[in-house]
Design a protein around this motif. Structure first.
Motif, PDB file in Angstrom:
ATOM      1  N   ARG A   1      -5.809   3.766   3.862  1.00  0.00           N
ATOM      2  CA  ARG A   1      -4.602   4.181   4.580  1.00  0.00           C
ATOM      3  C   ARG A   1      -3.400   3.486   3.960  1.00  0.00           C
ATOM      4  O   ARG A   1      -3.526   2.447   3.347  1.00  0.00           O
ATOM      5  CB  ARG A   1      -4.646   3.749   6.048  1.00  0.00           C
ATOM      6  CG  ARG A   1      -5.834   4.152   6.789  1.00  0.00           C
ATOM      7  CD  ARG A   1      -5.762   3.619   8.223  1.00  0.00           C
ATOM      8  NE  ARG A   1      -7.090   3.157   8.567  1.00  0.00           N
ATOM      9  CZ  ARG A   1      -7.443   1.898   8.747  1.00  0.00           C
ATOM     10  NH1 ARG A   1      -6.578   0.955   8.677  1.00  0.00           N
ATOM     11  NH2 ARG A   1      -8.673   1.588   9.031  1.00  0.00           N
ATOM     12  N   ASP A   2      -2.247   4.058   4.211  1.00  0.00           N
ATOM     13  CA  ASP A   2      -0.979   3.460   3.780  1.00  0.00           C
ATOM     14  C   ASP A   2      -0.945   3.220   2.278  1.00  0.00           C
ATOM     15  O   ASP A   2      -1.652   3.845   1.523  1.00  0.00           O
ATOM     16  CB  ASP A   2      -0.688   2.167   4.548  1.00  0.00           C
ATOM     17  CG  ASP A   2      -0.608   2.396   6.042  1.00  0.00           C
ATOM     18  OD1 ASP A   2      -0.070   3.449   6.438  1.00  0.00           O
ATOM     19  OD2 ASP A   2      -1.092   1.542   6.796  1.00  0.00           O
ATOM     20  N   SER A   3      -0.100   2.291   1.857  1.00  0.00           N
ATOM     21  CA  SER A   3       0.021   1.951   0.447  1.00  0.00           C
ATOM     22  C   SER A   3       0.649   0.568   0.328  1.00  0.00           C
ATOM     23  O   SER A   3       1.175   0.027   1.288  1.00  0.00           O
ATOM     24  CB  SER A   3       0.897   2.978  -0.277  1.00  0.00           C
ATOM     25  OG  SER A   3       2.195   2.965   0.265  1.00  0.00           O
TER      26      SER A   3
ATOM     27  N   HIS B   1       3.509  -2.039  -0.687  1.00  0.00           N
ATOM     28  CA  HIS B   1       4.962  -1.976  -0.855  1.00  0.00           C
ATOM     29  C   HIS B   1       5.272  -2.447  -2.266  1.00  0.00           C
ATOM     30  O   HIS B   1       4.873  -3.535  -2.661  1.00  0.00           O
ATOM     31  CB  HIS B   1       5.674  -2.873   0.163  1.00  0.00           C
ATOM     32  CG  HIS B   1       7.137  -3.010  -0.125  1.00  0.00           C
ATOM     33  ND1 HIS B   1       8.028  -1.980   0.089  1.00  0.00           N
ATOM     34  CD2 HIS B   1       7.851  -4.020  -0.649  1.00  0.00           C
ATOM     35  CE1 HIS B   1       9.234  -2.370  -0.288  1.00  0.00           C
ATOM     36  NE2 HIS B   1       9.143  -3.605  -0.737  1.00  0.00           N
TER      37      HIS B   1
END
Length: 62
Positions: free
Chosen positions: A18-20, A22
């Motif tokens: 999920r997500d990545s 920054h």
């Protein structure tokens, strides 16, 4: 992460479910990180979490 071990290069990769991560948008956002912070980053944690305490090292011990 590209790492040299003396006899060759290692390529370390991590795929997030999920997500990545920054990633800095400008050179002003670049910063040096410690090995501990690199572990946090690879675990998906923020390098500047809200409410976190800064590490403190006493200079004088009585």
């Amino acid at each position: 992460i590209l790492q040299w071990d003396g006899s060759g290069f290692w390529i370390l990769m991590k795929r997030l479910d999920r997500d990545s991560f920054h990633w800095p948008d400008s050179p002003d956002e670049l910063q040096k990180v410690t090995l501990k912070e690199m572990h946090w980053f690879c675990d998906g944690l923020s390098l500047t979490p809200k409410g976190a305490f800064e590490e403190c090292h006493p200079k004088i011990v009585v």
